[in-house]
Every structure is written in C-alpha cells, then in structure tokens.
Design a protein around this motif. Structure first.
Motif, short mmCIF file in Angstrom:
data_model
loop_
_atom_site.label_atom_id
_atom_site.label_comp_id
_atom_site.label_asym_id
_atom_site.label_seq_id
_atom_site.Cartn_x
_atom_site.Cartn_y
_atom_site.Cartn_z
N GLN A 181 0.88 -1.18 0.00
CA GLN A 181 0.00 0.00 0.00
C GLN A 181 0.91 1.22 0.00
O GLN A 181 1.72 1.40 0.91
CB GLN A 181 -0.91 0.02 1.23
CG GLN A 181 -1.97 -1.07 1.24
CD GLN A 181 -2.73 -1.14 2.55
OE1 GLN A 181 -2.83 -0.16 3.29
NE2 GLN A 181 -3.27 -2.30 2.86
N ILE A 182 0.76 2.05 -1.04
CA ILE A 182 1.69 3.16 -1.27
C ILE A 182 0.99 4.50 -1.08
O ILE A 182 -0.13 4.71 -1.56
CB ILE A 182 2.28 3.10 -2.71
CG1 ILE A 182 2.91 1.73 -2.98
CG2 ILE A 182 3.27 4.24 -2.95
CD1 ILE A 182 4.07 1.36 -2.09
N GLY A 183 1.68 5.42 -0.39
CA GLY A 183 1.14 6.76 -0.19
C GLY A 183 2.19 7.63 0.49
O GLY A 183 3.39 7.43 0.29
N SER A 184 1.72 8.56 1.31
CA SER A 184 2.65 9.37 2.10
C SER A 184 1.98 9.76 3.40
O SER A 184 0.80 10.09 3.43
CB SER A 184 3.06 10.63 1.34
OG SER A 184 4.11 11.28 2.05
N PRO A 185 2.74 9.71 4.52
CA PRO A 185 2.16 10.09 5.81
C PRO A 185 1.98 11.60 5.93
O PRO A 185 2.57 12.37 5.16
CB PRO A 185 3.19 9.59 6.82
CG PRO A 185 4.38 9.15 6.06
CD PRO A 185 4.12 9.29 4.61
N THR A 186 1.17 11.99 6.91
CA THR A 186 0.95 13.40 7.21
C THR A 186 1.12 13.64 8.70
O THR A 186 0.40 13.06 9.51
CB THR A 186 -0.48 13.84 6.82
OG1 THR A 186 -0.73 13.50 5.46
CG2 THR A 186 -0.69 15.33 7.03
N TYR A 187 2.08 14.48 9.05
CA TYR A 187 2.25 14.89 10.44
C TYR A 187 1.16 15.93 10.72
O TYR A 187 1.10 16.97 10.07
CB TYR A 187 3.65 15.47 10.63
CG TYR A 187 3.98 15.91 12.02
CD1 TYR A 187 3.50 15.25 13.15
CD2 TYR A 187 4.83 16.99 12.23
CE1 TYR A 187 3.82 15.65 14.43
CE2 TYR A 187 5.19 17.41 13.50
CZ TYR A 187 4.67 16.73 14.60
OH TYR A 187 5.00 17.14 15.87
N ALA A 188 0.29 15.63 11.67
CA ALA A 188 -0.88 16.48 11.92
C ALA A 188 -0.49 17.93 12.25
O ALA A 188 -1.23 18.87 11.92
CB ALA A 188 -1.74 15.89 13.05
N ALA A 189 0.67 18.13 12.87
CA ALA A 189 1.11 19.50 13.18
C ALA A 189 1.38 20.30 11.90
O ALA A 189 1.11 21.50 11.84
CB ALA A 189 2.37 19.45 14.05
N ASP A 190 1.91 19.61 10.87
CA ASP A 190 2.15 20.28 9.58
C ASP A 190 0.83 20.65 8.91
O ASP A 190 0.68 21.75 8.36
CB ASP A 190 2.93 19.36 8.63
CG ASP A 190 4.36 19.11 9.09
OD1 ASP A 190 4.88 19.89 9.90
OD2 ASP A 190 4.96 18.11 8.62
N LEU A 191 -0.13 19.74 8.96
CA LEU A 191 -1.45 20.01 8.37
C LEU A 191 -2.15 21.14 9.11
O LEU A 191 -2.77 22.02 8.49
CB LEU A 191 -2.30 18.74 8.39
CG LEU A 191 -3.74 18.86 7.89
CD1 LEU A 191 -3.82 19.46 6.49
CD2 LEU A 191 -4.44 17.50 7.93
N ALA A 192 -2.05 21.15 10.44
CA ALA A 192 -2.67 22.21 11.25
C ALA A 192 -2.10 23.57 10.85
O ALA A 192 -2.84 24.55 10.66
CB ALA A 192 -2.43 21.95 12.73
N GLN A 193 -0.78 23.64 10.69
CA GLN A 193 -0.14 24.89 10.28
C GLN A 193 -0.59 25.30 8.87
O GLN A 193 -0.84 26.48 8.60
CB GLN A 193 1.38 24.76 10.33
CG GLN A 193 2.13 26.05 10.02
CD GLN A 193 1.81 27.17 10.99
OE1 GLN A 193 2.11 27.09 12.17
NE2 GLN A 193 1.15 28.22 10.50
N ALA A 194 -0.70 24.30 7.99
CA ALA A 194 -1.15 24.59 6.62
C ALA A 194 -2.56 25.18 6.62
O ALA A 194 -2.86 26.12 5.86
CB ALA A 194 -1.11 23.32 5.77
#
Length: 281
Positions: A181-194
């Motif tokens: 299963q291929i994808g990319s993780p997301t650090y929630a702190a980065d998404l929150a800042q975005a």
C-alpha cells in the motif's frame, strides 16, 4: 476578534491546532469535542452552531474507524455526510469560512501516479464512501468551502500508526507490516499549520486541495523509518495486504499530488522523514 470553531478537538488534528492556537491570539479559538459539537445528532448540531456563532469553522471531526464503518454504515454517514451538510448550510447562510478535512480513501488505489484534485474518485470502503459523500455535500451546500484531503495522519496525540509501531517495536522482537500500500504520511502539526496559512492568506480560493508530507513510501518503509529514529532492535518484515486481511479494503496506491496547495498558498511541505523526526525529539 474573529472566532474559530474547531470540531473534533480531541483528535490528532484538533489537538495540534490547540497547540498552535497560542501563536495566533488575534483569534478567539473554540475547541469543541463531541459534547460541544455533536456530529451524530443533527438537530442538536444545528442548535450548537447557532449558540457558538463562529466566523470560521475548521471541521476536523469525523467518523474515522475505517474497519468498524463496514458494520456502522449509518453512523459513519451521519457524521461524515449528514453533519457536513448541516455545517456547510450553516456556513453558507452565515457567511462563515469553512475548511473541511477529507481523506485519500475517496480513491480506489488503481492509479500509479500521484493523484491530483481532479482525479476520479471511487471509494472501496464505507468510510471512503461516507467521506466522499461529505465532500459533495460540502461543496453543493457551500461552494465557498475549502476541502483538504489528507492521508496517513499521525501525531504525538491520539492513536495512530507511529504510536502503535513505537509500542510494538518495544514489546516484540519481530513484526510484519504491509508493503504493497503506497502513499505518504501526514504529520498532523504540519497540516494544522497549513490550515492556518490557508485561512490567513489573501487568496481564499474554494475547492478541493491535497495535503500530505512529501515522499512516496509503503507502510513497511514508514515502519523502517520509525525503527531508525526510535533506535529499536525489533526486526521489521514486509508482507502483502492479502496476508493481513481487514474488514475494510484499503487503496493500494493513494499518493496525493500537492502541487495545487503548494502553488496557491505558497506552502513549503516537509519531507515525511523531516517531520517524523519531531515525534522522537
């Protein structure tokens, strides 16, 4: 002072937003758990929105139990679709800015190239179906909404893959992790800042955006990175998804193309390893 309502306040993303809120005192932040904003009771939800009277809504609340959704379809659709319909209608009627969080699980996994926002959706599990229905309702009821699709979210808060791996790697000598299963993780702190960057931008351009950390990896490779940063001695093996059956199917490939959000909102998106390191500091 503008008021930001954050639903799903106790989740990974809501928790990371509560950490960042201190840096943005120009807003009044309302962090609402499921008792303050009740996504599975639509009449109560309508009343609660009127009482809170926000200027901005960050809708981070969702039904996210992917496997349980297969037997709790009605509840998953109530929270991920019907509640979003109510929130989007409220946002439209009251000129409220709405950022709604969605998922890579709206895709079926048959692609072999990174998926942009125009890629065809075709969910293969109930959770994905409910989230796609929520996206459609959100933009239909309030075309001015911004939807951010994300993937493989983890954080210092809540339950997630990184925390599970940290625990297992300390408890066991050997573990196996799916490698197809291929994808990319997301650090929630980065998404929150975005999300905050998007909100504060002079460009509010409605529609769907993708956001995850950079990198194309399998869950197995993600586990190897966790092992590396944690300095664990546990042996990590890769296995096929077929060897680890789950009630809900997962997309085999759901890597998100982030070009749109990067260009429109001038975002620097960190590589997944750069962000993963922060969990171990």
């Amino acid at each position: 002072m503008k008021k930001i309502l954050v639903t799903g306040a106790n989740g990974q993303l809501g928790s990371e937003l509560s950490v960042l809120a201190a840096n943005y005192p120009k807003y009044e932040w309302i962090f609402a758990d499921r008792t303050k904003v009740t996504l599975d009771n639509l009449d109560l939800l309508q009343f609660q929105l009127n009482e809170i009277n926000p200027d901005i809504i960050f809708n981070c609340g969702a039904y996210t139990a992917v496997d349980k959704a297969e037997t709790e379809k009605e509840l998953a659709f109530t929270i991920n679709y019907s509640a979003i319909e109510v929130i989007a209608k409220y946002a439209k009627k009251n000129t409220v800015k709405l950022i709604h969080i969605s998922t890579d699980y709206v895709f079926d996994g048959s692609s072999s190239v990174a998926l942009n926002e125009e890629a065809e959706t075709n969910p293969i599990n109930i959770y994905g179906e409910s989230k796609r229905a929520g996206e459609i309702a959100c933009l239909k009821e309030n075309p001015d909404s911004i939807i951010i699709r994300t993937s493989w979210v983890y954080s210092k808060f809540g339950n997630n893959f990184v925390k599970t791996m940290q625990r297992l790697m300390q408890e066991r000598d050997e573990i196996n992790v799916v490698n197809d299963q291929i994808g990319s993780p997301t650090y929630a702190a980065d998404l929150a800042q975005a999300m905050i960057t998007v909100l504060q931008s002079p460009n509010w351009i409605s529609g769907i955006y993708n956001y995850s950390n950079e990198g194309e990896i399998s869950w197995y490779e993600f586990a190897l990175a966790i092992k590396e940063f944690g300095g664990y001695n546990c042996k990590v093996g890769g296995i096929a998804s077929a060897s680890y059956p789950t009630p809900a199917k997962r997309p085999e490939f759901s890597l998100l193309d982030k070009k749109k959000i990067r260009e429109i909102y001038n975002l620097e998106i960190p590589n997944y390893k750069e962000s993963l390191k922060k969990i171990f500091i």
